[in-house]
Design an enzyme around this catalytic site. Structure first.
Site, PDB file in Angstrom:
ATOM      1  N   GLU A  87       0.851  -1.191   0.000  1.00 15.15           N
ATOM      2  CA  GLU A  87       0.000   0.000   0.000  1.00 15.15           C
ATOM      3  C   GLU A  87       0.880   1.231   0.000  1.00 15.15           C
ATOM      4  O   GLU A  87       1.802   1.353   0.796  1.00 15.15           O
ATOM      5  CB  GLU A  87      -0.919   0.030   1.217  1.00 15.15           C
ATOM      6  CG  GLU A  87      -1.820   1.267   1.246  1.00 15.15           C
ATOM      7  CD  GLU A  87      -2.873   1.213   2.342  1.00 15.15           C
ATOM      8  OE1 GLU A  87      -3.665   2.162   2.435  1.00 15.15           O
ATOM      9  OE2 GLU A  87      -2.892   0.219   3.089  1.00 15.15           O
ATOM     10  N   GLY A  88       0.590   2.136  -0.937  1.00 13.93           N
ATOM     11  CA  GLY A  88       1.348   3.375  -1.029  1.00 13.93           C
ATOM     12  C   GLY A  88       0.456   4.579  -0.832  1.00 13.93           C
ATOM     13  O   GLY A  88      -0.719   4.470  -0.471  1.00 13.93           O
ATOM     14  N   ASP A 203       9.299  10.885  -8.862  1.00 15.66           N
ATOM     15  CA  ASP A 203       9.372  10.030  -7.668  1.00 15.66           C
ATOM     16  C   ASP A 203      10.169   8.766  -7.963  1.00 15.66           C
ATOM     17  O   ASP A 203       9.763   7.657  -7.606  1.00 15.66           O
ATOM     18  CB  ASP A 203       7.974   9.681  -7.171  1.00 15.66           C
ATOM     19  CG  ASP A 203       7.983   9.168  -5.723  1.00 15.66           C
ATOM     20  OD1 ASP A 203       8.976   9.440  -5.011  1.00 15.66           O
ATOM     21  OD2 ASP A 203       7.017   8.500  -5.312  1.00 15.66           O
TER      22      ASP A 203
END
Length: 436
Positions: A87-88, A203
């Site tokens: 999960e980000g 990112d």
């Protein structure tokens, strides 16, 4: 003050814009599936987590405004959930099996905190960017699927066994020099393709780089990606996860381009060699401290425009020697390799090497040569066993400059201390001071 409506529309796409993007997704599919598949036997118990079914009246009231754009997308119930991968900030990723084809895929459930209002900008950017950037070293979007009540949206992507961050945490030995070169060539190829298509990733980090069992690297997680143009526009400086953030961003620059991605590539290069983050800062100012200690304090001479950066106008820094980075690598890096590292980690963005020139560097042509990806060893896929924990990696930026949080070095002689001077200035001794 802006109205609530204007604030909402500033970050949401309307239905027709979602329709346009989803149309591109469907165009890439070999077979177009029409309508939602709600009929048939009840789904298996291990289908992906979803919301409870709504009554027809509730459904009419609860359907999001982007509903028309999602007509024709398959239901998530056509996939069997195998396990949650991770999960980000921008969504949850599952490993799943397509019940029709038995193919293993990755499903990313987008975070839709205000889904009744419209389609989140970060989600539409991510889908649009990946579709525009199709390349062997970039993750592939297969289709978009929806929850049973049309209130959850998933991106279906090709499943990739590893991310480099989790893989390196389990490896007993670092990558061999030839393996590092192969990974860097693939990373630079993917980044070059993005930049050639006017896309900033913003990112890049090891946890966002995926690796197949066949040794193919894929750039993933485009939640912060965006298109850019010339001349440069003002963007938010709070992008890129802290450890991989370029100094111009740390010092508050709002106009930036592909060079910020290239700094991240340099940080990844160092991490592949040592299995440790190159600059693991605990706050923005601790990050600056770690960079300056290894590379030296920049100046107007080596970085034109440095003195005009917002943070530089508010702080003064002690002169730290240039450049102590070589001793960090020793025999791990040849002279040519260190030359390439220096070009990635050049302070002045205008002189920082680009991806195309990086691929041409002599480092990739000296022995040991890059190995064929098919010759990579195989490792057990952690993503097939459990939810992957990201360890101590910092989260992507969510806003704000973290000057109030200080890292371990803050209390050491080489760090800094916040004190008040007689003239009212706040001093960050011994290496910097804040100006008011």
């Amino acid at each position: 003050m802006k109205s609530e409506k204007s604030r909402t529309t500033s970050w949401l796409f309307q239905s027709h814009e979602v329709t346009e993007i989803l149309g591109r997704v469907k165009k890439n599919r070999k077979k177009l599936v029409k309508g939602l598949h709600r009929a048939g036997p009840p789904p298996e118990k291990n289908y992906l987590p979803d919301s409870p079914a709504l009554s027809p009246i509730e459904l009419k009231q609860e359907l999001p405004k982007y509903l028309p754009a999602l007509q024709g997308c398959r239901s998530v119930e056509e996939f069997q959930c195998l396990n949650r991968i991770e999960e980000g900030t921008y969504g949850v990723v599952y490993r799943a099996k397509d019940k029709k084809t038995d193919e293993i895929v990755a499903l990313k459930r987008l975070k839709m905190e205000k889904e009744k209002e419209g389609f989140p900008l970060t989600s539409i950017r991510e889908i649009n960017t990946i579709l525009k950037a199709q390349h062997p070293n970039i993750v592939t979007v297969r289709e978009i699927v929806v929850g049973s009540n049309m209130d959850k949206i998933y991106i279906v992507m090709n499943y990739v066994e590893h991310d480099l961050k989790s893989l390196m945490e389990t490896m007993k030995q670092p990558f061999l020099p030839g393996e590092v070169k192969t990974l860097m060539i693939q990373l630079l190829s993917g980044v070059k393709h993005l930049h050639d298509n006017w896309i900033l990733h913003r990112d890049l980090k090891t946890s966002n780089l995926l690796l197949t069992h066949a040794g193919i690297l894929k750039v993933g997680d485009f939640g912060l990606a965006r298109e850019y143009g010339s001349p440069l526009k003002a963007y938010t400086p709070v992008v890129v996860t802290l450890w991989y953030r370029a100094p111009e961003l740390l010092l508050g620059a709002k106009e930036y381009s592909t060079a910020c991605d290239m700094w991240s590539v340099g940080c990844i290069f160092g991490e592949l060699l040592t299995q440790k983050p190159l600059f693991p800062g605990k706050s923005d100012i601790d990050q600056i401290n770690k960079i300056f200690k290894d590379i030296g304090t920049p100046s107007e001479k080596i970085w034109p425009g440095y003195s005009e950066l917002p943070a530089v106008k508010k702080m003064t820094f002690s002169e730290l020697p240039y450049n102590n980075l070589r001793k960090r690598f020793g025999a791990l890096l040849s002279d040519q390799g260190f030359d390439l590292m220096n070009k990635f980690l050049t302070y002045y963005p205008g002189r920082r090497i680009n991806a195309e020139d990086g691929l041409k560097h002599e480092y990739f042509r000296e022995t040991p040569l890059p190995i064929d990806p098919s010759m990579f060893p195989t490792w057990p896929a952690k993503s097939e066993q459990q939810c992957v924990k990201r360890g101590t990696s910092p989260k992507p930026p969510e806003g704000g400059l973290g000057y109030s949080q200080l890292g371990d070095d803050d209390l050491k002689e080489t760090g800094f201390h916040l004190t008040t001077t007689n003239d009212g200035a706040v001093s960050c001794r011994p290496w910097c001071s804040l100006l008011f």
